[in-house]
Each structure stands twice: as structure tokens, then as C-alpha cells.
Design a protein around this motif. Structure first.
Motif, short mmCIF file in Angstrom:
data_model
loop_
_atom_site.label_atom_id
_atom_site.label_comp_id
_atom_site.label_asym_id
_atom_site.label_seq_id
_atom_site.Cartn_x
_atom_site.Cartn_y
_atom_site.Cartn_z
N LEU A 278 -26.37 90.14 54.04
CA LEU A 278 -25.38 90.86 54.85
C LEU A 278 -25.04 90.04 56.10
O LEU A 278 -23.87 89.86 56.44
CB LEU A 278 -25.96 92.22 55.24
N PHE A 279 -26.08 89.51 56.77
CA PHE A 279 -25.81 88.72 57.97
C PHE A 279 -25.17 87.38 57.62
O PHE A 279 -24.35 86.88 58.39
CB PHE A 279 -27.06 88.60 58.84
N ASP A 280 -25.50 86.83 56.44
CA ASP A 280 -24.80 85.61 55.98
C ASP A 280 -23.30 85.87 55.92
O ASP A 280 -22.50 85.06 56.36
CB ASP A 280 -25.26 85.23 54.55
N ALA B 202 -33.93 90.15 70.17
CA ALA B 202 -32.77 90.95 70.59
C ALA B 202 -32.05 91.49 69.37
O ALA B 202 -31.64 90.72 68.50
CB ALA B 202 -31.81 90.11 71.43
N PHE B 203 -31.88 92.78 69.31
CA PHE B 203 -31.12 93.46 68.25
C PHE B 203 -31.62 93.07 66.86
O PHE B 203 -30.83 92.98 65.92
CB PHE B 203 -29.62 93.14 68.39
N GLY B 204 -32.92 92.86 66.76
CA GLY B 204 -33.50 92.45 65.48
C GLY B 204 -34.44 93.49 64.89
O GLY B 204 -34.41 93.75 63.69
N VAL B 205 -35.27 94.12 65.75
CA VAL B 205 -36.35 94.97 65.21
C VAL B 205 -35.83 96.15 64.37
O VAL B 205 -36.49 96.57 63.42
CB VAL B 205 -37.33 95.49 66.31
N ARG B 206 -34.65 96.64 64.70
CA ARG B 206 -34.17 97.81 63.95
C ARG B 206 -33.76 97.44 62.52
O ARG B 206 -33.56 98.32 61.68
CB ARG B 206 -33.04 98.54 64.68
N ASN B 207 -33.65 96.13 62.26
CA ASN B 207 -33.31 95.68 60.90
C ASN B 207 -34.54 95.44 60.04
O ASN B 207 -34.42 95.20 58.84
CB ASN B 207 -32.52 94.37 60.97
N GLY C 180 -36.83 79.44 66.93
CA GLY C 180 -36.04 80.62 66.54
C GLY C 180 -36.16 80.81 65.04
O GLY C 180 -36.00 79.85 64.28
N ILE C 181 -36.49 82.03 64.62
CA ILE C 181 -36.56 82.28 63.17
C ILE C 181 -35.58 83.39 62.79
O ILE C 181 -35.31 84.30 63.58
CB ILE C 181 -37.99 82.66 62.69
N ASP C 182 -35.08 83.31 61.57
CA ASP C 182 -34.17 84.35 61.07
C ASP C 182 -34.15 84.31 59.54
O ASP C 182 -34.40 83.27 58.94
CB ASP C 182 -32.75 84.10 61.59
N LEU C 183 -33.86 85.47 58.95
CA LEU C 183 -33.73 85.57 57.49
C LEU C 183 -32.47 84.88 57.00
O LEU C 183 -32.43 84.38 55.88
CB LEU C 183 -33.58 87.05 57.10
N SER C 184 -31.42 84.92 57.83
CA SER C 184 -30.09 84.50 57.37
C SER C 184 -29.78 83.04 57.67
O SER C 184 -29.70 82.64 58.83
CB SER C 184 -29.03 85.41 58.01
N ALA D 215 -35.62 86.86 64.80
CA ALA D 215 -34.27 87.29 64.43
C ALA D 215 -33.26 86.65 65.38
O ALA D 215 -32.38 87.32 65.92
CB ALA D 215 -34.16 88.82 64.44
N THR D 216 -33.39 85.36 65.56
CA THR D 216 -32.61 84.61 66.56
C THR D 216 -31.12 84.63 66.28
O THR D 216 -30.30 84.49 67.19
CB THR D 216 -33.13 83.16 66.68
N GLY D 217 -30.73 84.81 65.01
CA GLY D 217 -29.30 84.89 64.66
C GLY D 217 -28.57 83.64 65.08
O GLY D 217 -28.92 82.52 64.68
N LEU E 193 -17.18 89.16 67.22
CA LEU E 193 -17.21 90.62 67.11
C LEU E 193 -18.25 91.26 68.02
O LEU E 193 -18.01 92.30 68.62
CB LEU E 193 -17.46 91.04 65.65
N ASN E 194 -19.38 90.58 68.15
CA ASN E 194 -20.44 91.07 69.04
C ASN E 194 -19.92 91.24 70.46
O ASN E 194 -20.07 92.30 71.08
CB ASN E 194 -21.54 90.01 69.07
N HIS E 195 -19.26 90.19 70.96
CA HIS E 195 -18.76 90.21 72.34
C HIS E 195 -17.58 91.18 72.47
O HIS E 195 -17.48 91.94 73.42
CB HIS E 195 -18.37 88.81 72.80
C1 LIG Z 1 -27.86 91.85 65.01
S1 LIG Z 1 -28.50 90.25 64.65
C2 LIG Z 1 -29.18 89.75 66.18
C3 LIG Z 1 -29.09 88.26 66.40
C4 LIG Z 1 -29.47 87.75 67.79
N1 LIG Z 1 -30.86 87.98 68.12
C5 LIG Z 1 -28.58 88.30 68.87
O1 LIG Z 1 -29.09 88.66 69.94
O2 LIG Z 1 -27.35 88.34 68.67
C6 LIG Z 1 -29.92 90.66 63.69
C7 LIG Z 1 -30.56 89.46 63.03
O3 LIG Z 1 -31.84 89.85 62.53
C8 LIG Z 1 -32.09 89.08 61.36
N2 LIG Z 1 -33.20 89.73 60.63
C9 LIG Z 1 -33.24 90.98 60.11
N3 LIG Z 1 -34.42 91.24 59.55
C10 LIG Z 1 -35.18 90.12 59.73
C11 LIG Z 1 -36.51 89.77 59.36
N4 LIG Z 1 -37.28 90.60 58.70
N5 LIG Z 1 -36.96 88.53 59.71
C12 LIG Z 1 -36.16 87.66 60.37
N6 LIG Z 1 -34.89 87.95 60.75
C13 LIG Z 1 -34.40 89.16 60.42
C14 LIG Z 1 -30.75 89.08 60.65
O4 LIG Z 1 -30.65 88.07 59.68
C15 LIG Z 1 -29.79 88.87 61.84
O5 LIG Z 1 -29.49 87.54 62.07
#
Ligand SMILES: C[S@@+](CC[C@H](N)C(=O)[O-])C[C@H]1O[C@@H](n2cnc3c(N)ncnc32)[C@H](O)[C@@H]1O
Length: 233
Positions: A12-14, A122-127, A75-79, A54-56, A23-25
Motif C-alpha cells: 500500500l505504501f509502495d 512518526a505515524f508508524g505505530v498505528r500501522n 531508518g527502517i521501513d517495510l516499503s 517506519a522511516t518512510g 499529499l502529507n503536507h
Molecule cells: C504514514 S507512513 C510514515 C512515514 C514517516 N515516518 C513520516 O513521518 O512521514 C507509515 C510508514 O510505516 C511503514 N510501516 C508500516 N508497518 C511497518 C512495519 N511493521 N515495519 C516497518 N515499517 C512499517 C509503512 O511502510 C510506511 O512507510
């Protein structure tokens, strides 16, 4: 999509990575930048190695460098799509010696126990498909007495603000998101995760359950977002 499917969250984030920053801003009227600045102000100075979960597209990691809070950041991220966008920024700003990116799932990190002086997200844990598992994993890689800073959406308390916020979040935002990103589902997923997420005192309880102590929180912009700060025992 259920939150349980980590591959789908990454995909989804890809699919929205191309438009994510704009869009964020745009959708937050640029307030997200101010929130990240405030979150990093909470981090004390003199950190050697910080993990940005979830550095995005790396805005939080870059903010740490702007505020001179750490020497190195991972920085680590799934996407992969989000990380590619982040890497472009890092290269543009000449920060590749300082910020390193890895594609990883926060629920199963490759790092040794007690590796980082601080962890931020930031904005990661809820995912996270399993919030407690993610928080415990963060606790594991954090050094004893290390700081953990979380910036996440929450819900405003006052009913009048809440009314307009819900209207914006559930009706207007998905419409604009769909229009720009051409992604039917992504900007419905966003309000859903915010609506379902535990925040405030309930999130503090999750932090204690995961092994953090001295947890505090600060609401931002009428409670639309919250900064949490906690320490590893
Ligand atoms: C809303 S974005 C936030 C990105 C960035 N931290 C910011 O402040 O804009 C959420 C990010 O969390 C990542 N994410 C979601 N679940 C994750 C997980 N289990 N491990 C690593 N990254 C994850 C998504 O791929 C996405 O890039």
C-alpha cells in the motif's frame, strides 16, 4: 485489507510513495512538519546511534540531523517505494554517510539487543499489524535508559473540533487523496487506522506492557496528534 497482512501494508505504501510527501503536507496544511520538529525537540542531545522506525520518506530522520541530536541514524521501513523516495532526499542533502536505510519489518528486527541510544517513530505505530509485538521489539533493540519517542495521530477531545475533524478525516481527506494518488483504497485506510488506534492513556498502558517506564505524552493541535516519550528500564 486487514491490518494483519504486513505484505499488503508495504505494498500500500509502495503504491502511494510517489505522492506521499506532497499529499502529507497538503492534507495536513503543512502542520505535519511542525509536529515532527516538536517530536524531535523532545529527544535529548548527544545521541550516537538512533533508529527511525517506519522511516518512510525519511522526514523524521532528516529532522534529527537538522536539530543536531545524533551522529548516525538507521531508518527502517517495510516499503521499498517509500525508502527509495527517502534515499533520493538523503542523496540530495548529502547525508548518506549519516543516514542509512534498510528494508525491515519492525515486528522482527535484525538488530542485536541494546543496540540504539534512542528509537523514534512518526505515524508508524498505528500501522503495525501487532502493536505490542512491535513495541516489545523496539524495547529489545533500545539500550537500557534509552529514549523512545513516538509521534502519532490521536483524536481531538472537544466535540465541536471533533465534529469538523471527523468530517475532514472520513469524507474530505479520502476524496482528495484518491484524486491525487489515483489509489482507491489508500486514503480510506488512513482514516480507518486513525479511528481504530489506541491513544493517550491507553497507548501509555501499551508502552508499560512492552517494558517502557516513565512514559509521558503531549497533545498537539487540539489533540489531533500526540507525542509520547518513554524510557527502557
Ligand atoms: C504514514 S507512513 C510514515 C512515514 C514517516 N515516518 C513520516 O513521518 O512521514 C507509515 C510508514 O510505516 C511503514 N510501516 C508500516 N508497518 C511497518 C512495519 N511493521 N515495519 C516497518 N515499517 C512499517 C509503512 O511502510 C510506511 O512507510
Amino acid at each position: 485489507m486487514t491490518k494483519a497482512d504486513k505484505t499488503q501494508v508495504g505494498q500500500l505504501f509502495d503504491s502511494i510513495s510517489e505522492h506521499y510527501d506532497f499529499l502529507n503536507h497538503f492534507l495536513s496544511f503543512n502542520i505535519d512538519k511542525k509536529w515532527r520538529r516538536k517530536a524531535i525537540k523532545e529527544l535529548s542531545i548527544g545521541k550516537d546511534l538512533v533508529l527511525d522506525v517506519a522511516t518512510g520518506t525519511c522526514d523524521l530522520a532528516i529532522e534529527i540531523i537538522n536539530q543536531k541530536k545524533a551522529n548516525h541514524i538507521i531508518g527502517i521501513d517495510l516499503s521499498k517505494g517509500m525508502l527509495d523516495k527517502g534515499q533520493e532526499k538523503i542523496d540530495r542533502l548529502n547525508l548518506s554517510e549519516i543516514i542509512t536505510l534498510k528494508q525491515e519489518n519492525c515486528l522482527n528486527l535484525s538488530f542485536e539487543d541494546n543496540s540504539f541510544d534512542a528509537v523514534v517513530v512518526a505515524f508508524g505505530v498505528r500501522n503495525f499489524s501487532d502493536l505490542l509485538k512491535g513495541l516489545k521489539e523496539i524495547n529489545r533493540v533500545l539500550k537500557p535508559n534509552g529514549e523512545f519517542i513516538v509521534l502519532e495521530f490521536s483524536k481531538p477531545k472537544y466535540s465541536i473540533i471533533s465534529f469538523f475533524y471527523n468530517l475532514y478525516l472520513n469524507k474530505i481527506l479520502p476524496l482528495i487523496g484518491r484524486l491525487f494518488s489515483k489509489h482507491i483504497y489508500a486514503y480510506t485506510y488512513l482514516p480507518n487506522t486513525i479511528n481504530e488506534f489506541v491513544y493517550g492513556k491507553k497507548f501509555i498502558e501499551k508502552l508499560s506492557e512492552a517494558g517502557f517506564q516513565n512514559s509521558t505524552y503531549k497533545e498537539l493541535t487540539f489533540g489531533v496528534a500526540t507525542i509520547y516519550k518513554a524510557f527502557k528500564l
